[in-house]
Write an enzyme that holds these catalytic residues in place. Sequence first.
Site, mmCIF file in Angstrom:
data_model
loop_
_atom_site.group_PDB
_atom_site.id
_atom_site.type_symbol
_atom_site.label_atom_id
_atom_site.label_comp_id
_atom_site.label_asym_id
_atom_site.label_seq_id
_atom_site.Cartn_x
_atom_site.Cartn_y
_atom_site.Cartn_z
ATOM 1 N N LYS A 1 4.402 -23.883 -38.491
ATOM 2 C CA LYS A 1 4.537 -22.890 -39.508
ATOM 3 C C LYS A 1 3.643 -21.690 -39.378
ATOM 4 C CE LYS A 1 7.824 -21.787 -42.609
ATOM 5 N NZ LYS A 1 8.029 -22.550 -43.796
ATOM 6 N N HIS A 2 3.985 -20.592 -39.224
ATOM 7 C CA HIS A 2 2.953 -19.439 -39.132
ATOM 8 C C HIS A 2 1.726 -19.773 -38.013
ATOM 9 C CE1 HIS A 2 5.257 -17.818 -42.337
ATOM 10 N NE2 HIS A 2 4.906 -18.717 -43.153
ATOM 11 N N ILE B 1 0.902 -1.331 0.172
ATOM 12 C CA ILE B 1 -0.097 0.060 -0.040
ATOM 13 C C ILE B 1 0.897 1.344 -0.199
ATOM 14 C CG2 ILE B 1 -2.103 1.265 1.221
ATOM 15 C CD1 ILE B 1 -2.835 -1.183 0.068
#
Length: 528
Positions: free
Chosen positions: A279-280, A129
């Site tokens: 891939k991708h 706090i």
Amino acid sequence: MSERFTIRRALLSVSDKEGLVEYAQRLASHGVELVSTGGTSRTLKDAGLDVLDVADLTGFPEMMDGRVKTLHPAVHGGLLFRRDLESHQKDAERHGIQPIDLVYINLYPFEATVASGADFDDCIENIDIGGPAMLRAAAKNGHSVAVCTDADDVAAVLAEMDDNDGSVASEHSRKLAAKTYARTAAYDAAISGWYAEQLDETAPDWVGFGGGLAQSLRYGENPHQSAAFYRSGDKRPGVANARQVQGKELSYNNINDTDAAYELIGELGEDAPAVAIIKHANPCGVALGESPIEAYREALSCDPTSAFGGIVALNRMLDSETAEEITKIFTEVVIAPGADEGALAVFEKKKNLRLLLANGLPDPAAKGRTVKTVAGGLLVQDRDFGRLTKDELRVVTEKEPDESQLEDLLFAWRVAKHVKSNTIVYAKDRATVGIGAGQMSRIDSARIAARKAEDAAEAAGWDTARTKGCVAASDAFFPFPDGLLQAASAGATAVIQPGGSIRDDEVIAAANEAGIAMVFTGMRHFRH
């Protein structure tokens, strides 16, 4: 406002005390008065440094187990008063407030406490706090207070002080102020997210997300896009928490694809060696095997053309034999729970290949959230942690799948969950043999998956595509029988799909006529 200001008084209050004494000594060498709290003060005094306790500064003792100690005008006035305003100067003089020019506070370790599995009360006690209040106050006055939230900030300020007779540029302190607000925002986001989880609130009125910079990236998906990689603090095994052993710096696309690969590997569990080639962000080959090298060879055979320049993920310790096999083609990234010395030696010869060790697998059933930006907003949802067992499948055709088919159906279903929608996955003997991803039409996905299998057969010199006698998985229901019939024409003998179409009866009738088995899951796995 001055362009530079001299550090004369510093307030130090840290939970992580690594390097603290050295930093304090260097500040003291510049004649800086040190003010501190609790354990930080004791550490500095034990090191022989002169320290003014906050309790002596405020005239009030620390109380309530340290919950209340710095929330006082003597502290916040010292941080907030503007040195360039006469009215502020008079107020400070009237009330005996001295300026505080530097603050170094690293917050209570709330995120680490939650990650450790601590109970509710311990987590609450680790909500800072006073720290965020002081940081935000100092940052509001950032043109004349240097506010530091971590050791790197202190080191940078000290380096500047060394070169400039104990002074700091306001431009530097403003950058620190901007960082401070981001840090406290991320801290509050972690707390609010945890609290909502404790209360089982799926859609709280406000939501926050935050993270710390892990890496500035060369560019994003494309060279004209700037990008950066941030860690959220979630300890889930994967690309964010893995150790990079070697290779070039990860790119935006590397990170995205590696995450997809390792999440898929986690889906397959630890019962058998598994390999996924991505891939991708789409899998182009996934397989289970008796050994990692067998799994890799089977995964590669699904689509060896697409695998070139891909990401390889394993669920087992990487050994030298498998490493040798992987390096036979160009691979961008390999990620695994670990690697033996032989594998490390093999990869060392491929300096640009990136090797990541994740020290564990992600739990596919663990709860979590995913976030996607849209214009003016955020889409937030649960991570797709849906899982099925054989007993939960509903056979809807006259022909029932045998045990071998059921095993392949569940395997194909788990892979399909990680392929972009619409998707069709063909699998046989616990390996993908054709994957059709991300098409607007499900029948086109089925055709592409079959064509991929034919291309793989031609490349390998096989007499026929491996889809003959395979099973097929669809991530969502077949809206018409044509997609199912396309799968059947490719050689599928069993199909797994969610069901739920208004034409389910037509699709079931088509499956019966074709003599193939079909099971419904009652669950779909759209992945956009």
